[in-house]
Design a protein around this motif. Structure first.
Motif, PDB file in Angstrom:
ATOM      1  N   GLY A 301       0.712  -1.142   0.010  1.00 30.75           N
ATOM      2  CA  GLY A 301       0.175  -0.160  -0.164  1.00 30.75           C
ATOM      3  C   GLY A 301       0.970   1.274   0.027  1.00 30.75           C
ATOM      4  N   TRP A 303       2.717   2.751  -2.319  1.00 26.03           N
ATOM      5  CA  TRP A 303       2.645   3.688  -3.444  1.00 26.03           C
ATOM      6  C   TRP A 303       1.012   4.395  -3.336  1.00 26.03           C
ATOM      7  CZ3 TRP A 303      -1.161   3.195  -7.032  1.00 26.03           C
ATOM      8  CH2 TRP A 303      -2.023   2.001  -7.010  1.00 26.03           C
ATOM      9  N   VAL A 304       0.344   3.730  -2.815  1.00 25.63           N
ATOM     10  CA  VAL A 304      -1.224   4.391  -2.643  1.00 25.63           C
ATOM     11  C   VAL A 304      -1.193   5.613  -1.632  1.00 25.63           C
ATOM     12  CG1 VAL A 304      -3.682   4.218  -2.070  1.00 25.63           C
ATOM     13  CG2 VAL A 304      -2.242   2.153  -3.052  1.00 25.63           C
ATOM     14  N   ARG A 305      -0.494   5.239  -0.563  1.00 23.92           N
ATOM     15  CA  ARG A 305      -0.307   6.534   0.467  1.00 23.92           C
ATOM     16  C   ARG A 305       0.639   7.478   0.154  1.00 23.92           C
ATOM     17  NH1 ARG A 305       0.622   1.658   3.498  1.00 23.92           N
ATOM     18  NH2 ARG A 305       2.583   2.188   3.661  1.00 23.92           N
ATOM     19  N   VAL A 306       1.596   7.155  -1.041  1.00 19.86           N
ATOM     20  CA  VAL A 306       2.510   8.267  -1.249  1.00 19.86           C
ATOM     21  C   VAL A 306       1.791   8.916  -2.219  1.00 19.86           C
ATOM     22  CG1 VAL A 306       4.601   8.892  -2.672  1.00 19.86           C
ATOM     23  CG2 VAL A 306       4.540   6.855  -0.734  1.00 19.86           C
ATOM     24  N   ALA A 307       1.118   8.088  -3.210  1.00 21.24           N
ATOM     25  CA  ALA A 307       0.063   9.147  -4.175  1.00 21.24           C
ATOM     26  C   ALA A 307      -0.918  10.041  -3.515  1.00 21.24           C
ATOM     27  CB  ALA A 307      -0.476   8.166  -5.094  1.00 21.24           C
ATOM     28  N   ALA A 308      -1.523   9.583  -2.425  1.00 27.25           N
ATOM     29  CA  ALA A 308      -2.515  10.351  -1.867  1.00 27.25           C
ATOM     30  C   ALA A 308      -2.038  11.643  -1.436  1.00 27.25           C
ATOM     31  CB  ALA A 308      -3.370   9.419  -0.769  1.00 27.25           C
TER      32      ALA A 308
ATOM     33  N   PRO B  30      -4.432  -0.508   1.818  1.00 28.68           N
ATOM     34  CA  PRO B  30      -3.333   0.187   2.048  1.00 28.68           C
ATOM     35  C   PRO B  30      -3.220   1.072   3.255  1.00 28.68           C
ATOM     36  CG  PRO B  30      -4.078   0.486  -0.182  1.00 28.68           C
ATOM     37  CD  PRO B  30      -5.054  -0.416   0.438  1.00 28.68           C
ATOM     38  N   GLY B 148      -1.513  11.712  -8.641  1.00 31.64           N
ATOM     39  CA  GLY B 148      -0.526  11.410  -7.378  1.00 31.64           C
ATOM     40  C   GLY B 148       0.629  11.653  -7.886  1.00 31.64           C
ATOM     41  N   THR B 149       1.213  10.383  -7.957  1.00 29.76           N
ATOM     42  CA  THR B 149       2.732  10.204  -8.506  1.00 29.76           C
ATOM     43  C   THR B 149       2.948   9.331 -10.037  1.00 29.76           C
ATOM     44  OG1 THR B 149       3.231   8.119  -7.499  1.00 29.76           O
ATOM     45  CG2 THR B 149       3.561   9.881  -6.131  1.00 29.76           C
ATOM     46  N   GLU B 151       4.258   6.628 -10.380  1.00 34.43           N
ATOM     47  CA  GLU B 151       3.912   5.348 -10.276  1.00 34.43           C
ATOM     48  C   GLU B 151       2.465   5.006 -10.214  1.00 34.43           C
ATOM     49  OE1 GLU B 151       5.237   3.124  -6.779  1.00 34.43           O
ATOM     50  OE2 GLU B 151       4.546   1.143  -7.673  1.00 34.43           O
ATOM     51  N   SER B 152       1.746   6.078  -9.541  1.00 35.77           N
ATOM     52  CA  SER B 152       0.386   5.778  -9.237  1.00 35.77           C
ATOM     53  C   SER B 152      -0.503   6.157 -10.632  1.00 35.77           C
ATOM     54  CB  SER B 152      -0.302   6.623  -8.360  1.00 35.77           C
ATOM     55  OG  SER B 152      -0.159   8.013  -8.384  1.00 35.77           O
TER      56      SER B 152
END
Lengths: 325, 249
Positions: A301, A303-308, B30, B148-149, B151-152
């Motif tokens: 998870g 990458w999801v937290r970083v994206a958020a 996540p 987001g990033t 990657e996302s």
């Protein structure tokens, strides 16, 4: 937010005496009140262990969501595990009133330095285990949490009041699963008895070591964090549960179980404390798997937290730019 | 052909299969908030499936209830769209699929509120409220992942690329759908496609995601021609019910 970080390591004995007098008078301690650093740390320890237990506890029961035998059972189990996630979140928020944040605590869980209830290091091998966990594990938790609902620290006590209500519902659900199985086919009945055989002793261990071997108990009792000793709570649970087992025609797996007329208590045979300490120290049947599952979910998870977080930061920048314009 | 029965199986199976897939996240999401949110959506879907399959059994009149239909049919007897049985994948796959289905299901439920069958209309009315939340939840996340990033964004784009070819099946109408629509019981799914496309394209565009060129839309679920994934899903879901014939739980 750090309202209760220690101001100093040397605490004024008069101040501690005043604090203890408040507790003796039955007052509730709130986040803004002064408290001894030991008190704060004991609460962080207990509350974070409790939150971690809710989160790790999702795994053994979650193991049966995809195999629940009817749509109704599937929904009840999913809702129960969802409640546990909610409890975890709620108690993590409670610890924030003591100046620690959730991420710090989750790191401690993942790196193995924080404890959680050992009961969740046992495997769920059959559907009846879902019944047994609701009946026995939630049942034991309720006995403990009913007492904690009177704890001296306000935010924890209030969280316990709310959580106990839901746990009572879970317990009834679990007991009802056991009753249904016990009254079902011979295979279902065997399943129920086998689950009771496996979960009975670990449930009794949930109350912790005997009072004579419990290092934290005296202080916690004096500070009103706990209101009853481990052995008192365990006895209360045993007395409640023996009658419930009889009512659904299941046998408590203890040949020494006997009713004591004088004290009106059910007396049990010896608890295997070697097993208790073995599981606490990391060598239970599922200790490795439980932590591995939590770490995996956390890593997957990331990458999801970083994206958020990145998205939220971009939104905030966009807003401040448009305000400036 | 019992069109209302067949039609209800399609509705019920879409929901039980997707609800099952979402429930696989419970304890593994996540963040704790998403454990709760995904379980919530799964609960809504399984709750609707229970009502829809229960109604299907009643209309069929062969003594099968919702549990018998969910737990005692083989893969070839399931009528869900292929999109819903695909493995849960990573969080991006789960979220993009959820957006695709939720937008479709909301439009469908809004139309079914006017069903000539009072029970179906009632189920749909409650479902509309639930699907509104599902659309909001998945669209919010698609925007976060797309914006987001790197990657996302890549993961979300890959999910759109992989799943897009399964979206066409949602709108294919056959004799069952047409008969159900003609009698006022159901809605012809092909009538929902334009509105679906408008909403989904808008969300994807705002998230910076593009729609792939696909030469063929996969189909087969409505007639029981499934992917290999469904058998494994049912193997797990049905094991207990099937291992103890006649038992009550």
């Amino acid at each position: 937010m750090t309202p209760n970080k220690p101001e100093t390591n040397t605490e004024d004995p008069a101040r501690i005496a005043g604090f203890e007098a408040r507790i003796a008078a039955g007052e509730t301690i709130e986040p803004k009140d002064w408290m001894p650093e030991r008190y704060r740390r004991q609460l962080v320890r207990m509350m974070s262990q409790h939150a971690h237990s809710e989160v790790v506890g999702m795994l053994p029961e979650g193991n049966w969501i995809t195999r629940a035998p009817t749509l109704r059972r599937k929904m009840s189990l999913l809702a129960k595990v969802q409640d546990e996630a909610g409890h975890g979140l709620y108690i993590y928020c409670g610890t924030e009133t003591l100046g620690v944040d959730r991420h710090e605590l989750i790191q401690q869980l993942l790196n193995g330095t924080a404890k959680y209830s050992s009961i969740f290091n046992y495997p769920t091998l059959s559907w009846a285990d879902i019944g047994a966990i609701g009946w026995l594990v939630d049942g034991a938790a309720i006995v403990n949490q009913t007492m904690l609902a009177k704890a001296s620290y306000g935010p924890y006590a209030r969280a316990m009041v709310r959580i106990c209500k839901e746990e009572n519902f879970h317990k009834r659900q679990g007991y009802e699963i056991m009753a249904t199985l016990s009254a079902g086919t011979p295979a279902q009945k065997r399943m129920a008895q086998d689950a009771l055989d496996r979960w009975w002793w670990p449930s009794l261990m949930m109350f912790g070591p005997h009072d004579t071997d419990s290092p934290n108990s005296d202080e916690l009792l004096r500070w009103g964090v706990k209101r009853k000793s481990n052995d008192e709570l365990r006895q209360r649970f045993i007395n409640l549960t023996v009658a419930q087992a009889k009512a659904i025609d299941l046998v408590i797996p203890d040949p020494q179980l006997a009713f004591d007329e004088k004290t009106q208590n059910w007396l049990i045979g010896p608890i295997d404390w070697d097993e208790f300490w073995r599981v606490v120290r990391g060598n239970g049947p599922c200790n490795q798997e439980r932590l591995a599952a939590r770490r995996q979910a956390h890593d997957d998870g990331e990458w999801v937290r970083v994206a958020a977080a990145a998205y939220a930061a971009k939104q905030a920048r966009a807003e401040s730019t448009s305000e400036a314009a | 052909m019992n069109a209302p029965f067949e039609y209800l199986l399609r509705l019920g199976d879409d929901r039980i299969i997707l609800g099952h897939r979402l429930s696989e996240w419970c304890g593994h999401a996540p963040i704790l908030e998403e454990d709760i949110a995904l379980a919530n959506i799964a609960l809504d879907l399984i709750g609707q499936a229970s009502l829809l399959l229960g109604l299907a059994g009643k209309i069929e009149g062969q003594g099968r209830d919702g549990d018998a239909l969910a737990y005692l049919r083989d893969a070839v007897e399931f009528r869900n769209a292929l999109l819903l049985e695909l493995p849960k994948g990573d969080f991006a796959v789960t979220i993009v699929r959820q957006l695709f289905f939720s937008v479709f299901a909301l439009l469908q439920a809004e139309a079914l509120e006017r069903s000539s069958d009072q029970e179906l209309a009632g189920i749909a009315a409650k479902a509309v409220k639930e699907f509104r939340y599902h659309v909001r939840h998945s669209a919010d996340w698609v925007l976060k992942l797309g914006g987001g990033t790197t990657e996302s964004q890549n993961r979300a784009q890959r999910a759109v690329d992989d799943l897009w070819r399964y979206t066409g099946e949602l709108f294919l109408a056959d004799d069952v759908d047409r008969a159900a629509a003609a009698s006022g019981f159901g809605v012809d799914p092909s009538t929902l496609e334009n509105a679906w496309s408008e909403t989904v394209r808008d969300v994807l565009a705002r998230a910076g995601l593009t729609i792939p060129d696909v030469s063929y839309m996969q189909r087969g679920g409505r007639t029981g021609r499934h992917t290999e994934h469904l058998g494994h899903l049912l193997g797990e879901m049905q094991i207990l019910a099937r291992s103890h014939p006649g038992a009550s739980w």
